[in-house]
Enzyme design. Structure first.
Site, PDB file in Angstrom:
ATOM      1  N   ASP A 415       0.846  -1.189   0.000  1.00 30.54           N
ATOM      2  CA  ASP A 415       0.000   0.000   0.000  1.00 30.54           C
ATOM      3  C   ASP A 415       0.885   1.244   0.000  1.00 30.54           C
ATOM      4  OD1 ASP A 415      -2.372   1.454   0.088  1.00 30.54           O
ATOM      5  OD2 ASP A 415      -3.257   0.159   1.622  1.00 30.54           O
ATOM      6  N   GLU A 418       2.285   5.392  -3.996  1.00 30.87           N
ATOM      7  CA  GLU A 418       2.367   6.597  -4.852  1.00 30.87           C
ATOM      8  C   GLU A 418       3.734   7.276  -4.794  1.00 30.87           C
ATOM      9  OE1 GLU A 418       0.250   6.246  -2.350  1.00 30.87           O
ATOM     10  OE2 GLU A 418      -1.607   5.784  -3.363  1.00 30.87           O
ATOM     11  N   ASP A 483      -8.720   4.345  -2.751  1.00 29.39           N
ATOM     12  CA  ASP A 483      -9.755   4.477  -1.719  1.00 29.39           C
ATOM     13  C   ASP A 483     -10.909   5.333  -2.214  1.00 29.39           C
ATOM     14  OD1 ASP A 483      -7.950   3.040  -0.218  1.00 29.39           O
ATOM     15  OD2 ASP A 483      -7.159   4.787   0.815  1.00 29.39           O
TER      16      ASP A 483
END
Length: 778
Positions: A415, A418, A483
């Site tokens: 996760d 980015e 999300d």
């Protein structure tokens, strides 16, 4: 003429050496256009790299990070005449126009003339037909993050009927990028939903542009009769042009340049069950056991964040997960796999922070001070692992292997790739975070991909990944749209978002079924189609949320991956109410019945690089209406899917592309292509059509992909000759790379109305009893 500063040149060269080991140095002649140095380099007959700089060394240097393919100049020739320099291959002609020596500027030009010597390059086919061209370039000096550098860019020719796709993940809700300006940078907080930059722009005109710069980049596609790329940091312009007779030729070129998409383990094609978060071992196992008790298929359970004692401990809290090894042993005995979330963030109080800070393995400012936390939102604790440092990457994998995977977990979920801690204004080990803004997901996911390959060489790995860059598909990532909100608007946006992402050359994309954010939305405008009685997943006033979840599940059933996830008290399919459960169960069984169809598509992506969730422009290039449709798509060669994304809708308009007939999946009714139709869409189905001349294998129901799955039938939809390659293997090892699994090509002969196979079916079954010809008399 300003030249790139020496420090920037050194950093750029270092990046090439670290991140592009397969890329060859420039070997073609350098063309000088009055101080603008141009390099033309072939990577095969239909792929050319073009580099322009004012520094000869930079023009001659290899490509940037993410490019692993090697140059291939053998089929290219170079001639020079009064018109300029011409480079030719069997597929392309690249002409760098001659430029006269600049005349003295007029008074107005003293103020407005460009500072760079102009360069004009045309790309044509072997027949001389113009394909595209670079009409200008720019290098504007500026200082970014204390570094003297340039804003670099280039402009390309455009035609009014050119449409543009790709560039990663943009959730604005439109597939065709024509006339739009895209901020191509990783941005978790983008207003419409997380954006991800993969600077690969595909057109419907037989060419694609791969932009070779990892800095934040602005792309204006087909705006004011031109397409423009502009990167915030750089000392040269570098890009590839890929051409081809079909969209798949362009994806084969992307594969050649950036790497092969591995075939995921077969479990990736089944249901992946997740929640933010399972708070205990007992809760997670209770959900897994309930799937089996109810007779619903399931392949993977996911343990999301905060199973640890502290962010950055890279441990498992034994208070709530007292026996993770035993838990995974139980899951494996039930035919399931496990996935565990691992974050690259380290709190100051965690056991590794001081060591990582001392080694310089964390994102830092210009003075070497560790960057701790986010300046926005409320999750402000923790420093980012510097995954641009190969030693840090190796260490991260070793801790994951020894601390977490040693407890029996199969796969990792990386996760915050980015990364969430925005690097602009700070520094990685290889240089400025601004210079390498978009690079982190490629290098961070490579830590687990390369580590697993070294330590588990015959284990077929996969990674859940939240962001991507050029080549990230080669790390075995399953991507998802981050999300997103739990609203009908968010669902509508998912369809073009996913098609744009797969059009960027990355085949495995999905979304959190039902959305990730806590379910809240405006009141339903139409009668609710799913009675919410008994639902445990949302606030009582969100009465249409079970209906939304059903529609989202129907859509995700027919995407590359099917995963349930979200910030809800309950997420399993029986927890959306008594009315929703049988519909969800029906669609879950449909998913598993289609695995003999989907899994061979994954094998084909491994072989060719082409995605199998396909915007209509890929397969119907002659149909002008198909070029801009972003709310329906092909899943493989056979299935056209039209998701329902409006609350209360019981029908929707569907465009059936021209050049073929179509069969309604639900009724087998035959419909002519080249028209819009109103298609019924009661709550238990969405419009699905099958292209005439298709073969669709259907499997028997199994509890998971760990169980051998015989075929129940092979449906043939007549109308033209057809082929489909059945494929199967063990689903868990890398043996498919060397031995190729078991394959049998099915062939339908329209004239004789006969289906044959090239050899034994992978399942060992006889062919004749399985054949079901749609529309044939009994």
């Amino acid at each position: 003429m300003a030249l790139a500063n020496p420090r920037a040149v050194v950093l750029l060269a270092a990046a090439f050496l670290i991140n592009a080991p397969g890329a060859a140095a420039q070997t073609s002649p350098l063309v000088d256009r009055n101080g603008s140095i141009v390099a033309i380099e072939g990577y095969g007959p239909n792929i050319v790299r073009i580099t322009i700089a004012t520094d000869r060394a930079l023009a001659a240097a290899g490509p940037g990070p993410g490019i692993t393919g090697q140059a291939d100049q053998a089929s290219w020739t170079h001639v020079r005449d009064s018109g300029g320099d011409v480079f030719r291959s069997a597929a392309l002609t690249v002409a760098v126009a001659a430029q006269p020596w600049p005349k003295a500027p007029t008074q107005m030009e003293r103020y407005f003339a460009p500072s760079l010597p102009p360069v004009s390059i045309t790309i044509a086919g072997a027949d001389g037909r113009a394909i595209t061209g670079m009409t200008g370039w720019e290098m504007a000096p500026q200082t970014v993050n204390g570094e003297k550098t340039f804003r670099v860019g280039a402009s390309f020719s455009d035609t009014a009927d050119t449409h543009y796709y790709g560039l990663g993940q943009n959730q604005e809700g439109v597939l065709d990028l024509r006339g739009r300006t895209i901020d191509c940078r990783h941005y978790y907080d983008a207003p419409a939903g997380e954006q991800v930059c993969v600077p690969f722009l595909v057109t419907n005109k037989g060419y694609a542009i791969l932009w070779d710069n990892p800095a934040a980049t602005t792309v204006s596609a087909g705006l004011h009769n031109a397409t423009r790329f502009q990167s915030q940091v750089g000392e040269r312009v570098s890009f590839f042009i890929i051409t081809g007779a079909s969209a798949d030729d362009l994806y084969a070129g992307y594969r050649r340049l950036t790497g092969t998409t591995p075939l995921p383990p077969k479990a990736a094609f089944g249901l992946i069950q997740s929640k933010a978060r399972y708070e205990s071992q007992a809760e997670l196992m209770g959900v897994a056991q309930e799937y089996r008790r109810r007779g619903y298929p399931l392949d993977a359970m996911v343990l999301d964040w905060f199973y640890w004692t502290r962010m950055g401990q890279l441990d498992i809290d034994r208070t709530y997960f007292p026996d993770p090894k035993g838990m995974n042993d139980q899951l494996h005995a039930m035919g399931m796999h496990s996935i565990i979330s691992v974050w690259p963030r380290f709190e100051r109080e965690s056991r590794y922070f001081d060591m990582l800070a001392a080694k310089g393995w964390l994102l830092h400012d210009k003075d070497g001070k560790v960057v701790d936390g986010l300046p926005v939102r409320s999750d402000r604790a923790g420093a980012l692992l510097d995954s641009t440092n190969p030693e840090a990457r190796a260490w991260f994998w070793q801790r994951i292997r020894d601390n977490i995977l040693s407890q029996g977990f199969d796969y990792t979920w990386l996760d915050e790739t980015e990364p969430d801690l925005v690097p602009d204004g700070f520094f990685y080990s290889i240089g400025s975070g601004d210079r390498y803004h978009n690079l982190f997901p490629l290098l961070h996911t490579s830590s687990v991909a390369q580590g697993s390959a070294a330590d588990r060489p015959n284990f077929r790995n996969m990674i859940l990944c939240r962001a991507a860059y050029l080549g990230t598909q080669a790390n075995g990532c399953l991507f998802w749209s981050s999300d997103v909100q739990s609203t009908w608007e968010a669902l509508r946006r998912q369809v073009p978002t996913g098609l744009g992402f797969t059009a960027s050359g990355l085949a495995y994309w999905g979304s959190d079924t039902g959305g990730w954010q806590w379910p809240s939305g405006p009141p339903a405008r139409r009668p609710v189609l799913v009675d919410p009685a008994g639902a445990k997943t949302m606030a009582p006033d969100y009465r249409d949320y079970p209906e939304l979840f059903v529609r989202w599940f129907e859509y995700n059933t027919l995407t590359p991956t099917l995963r349930i996830h979200g910030q809800r008290p309950a997420t399993a399919i029986w927890e959306y109410g008594a009315a929703a459960e049988p519909i969800l169960a029906q669609w879950l069984r449909l998913r598993y019945s289609l695995i003999p169809y989907l899994y061979p598509l994954g094998r084909e992506t491994y072989d060719t690089g082409a995605p199998f969730m396909r915007a209509l422009f890929m397969d119907f290039p002659a149909d002008t209406q198909a070029s801009t449709i972003g709310d329906e798509y092909m899943l493989g060669p056979a299935l056209l899917v039209a998701p329902v994304t409006e609350q209360g809708a019981t029908s929707r308009k569907v465009y059936l592309p021209a050049g073929t007939d179509w069969y309604d999946w639900w009724t087998n009714a035959k419909v002519a292509g080249g028209q819009w139709i109103d298609s019924p869409a009661p709550i238990d189905r969405i419009p699905v059509f099958v292209r005439a001349g298709s073969i669709v294998p259907i499997g028997v129901q199994v509890p998971s992909t760990a169980t051998r799955q015989p075929l129940e039938k092979i449906r043939v939809y007549p109308g033209r000759d057809a082929r489909f390659a059945l494929y199967d293997d063990d689903g868990t090892t890398n043996d498919y790379r060397a031995r190729g699994g078991k394959t049998a090509e099915l062939r339908w002969d329209e004239a004789s109305h006969r289906l044959t196979a090239s050899g034994a079916l992978p399942t060992g079954q006889a062919l004749a009893p399985l054949v079901e010809v749609v529309g044939a008399s009994k």
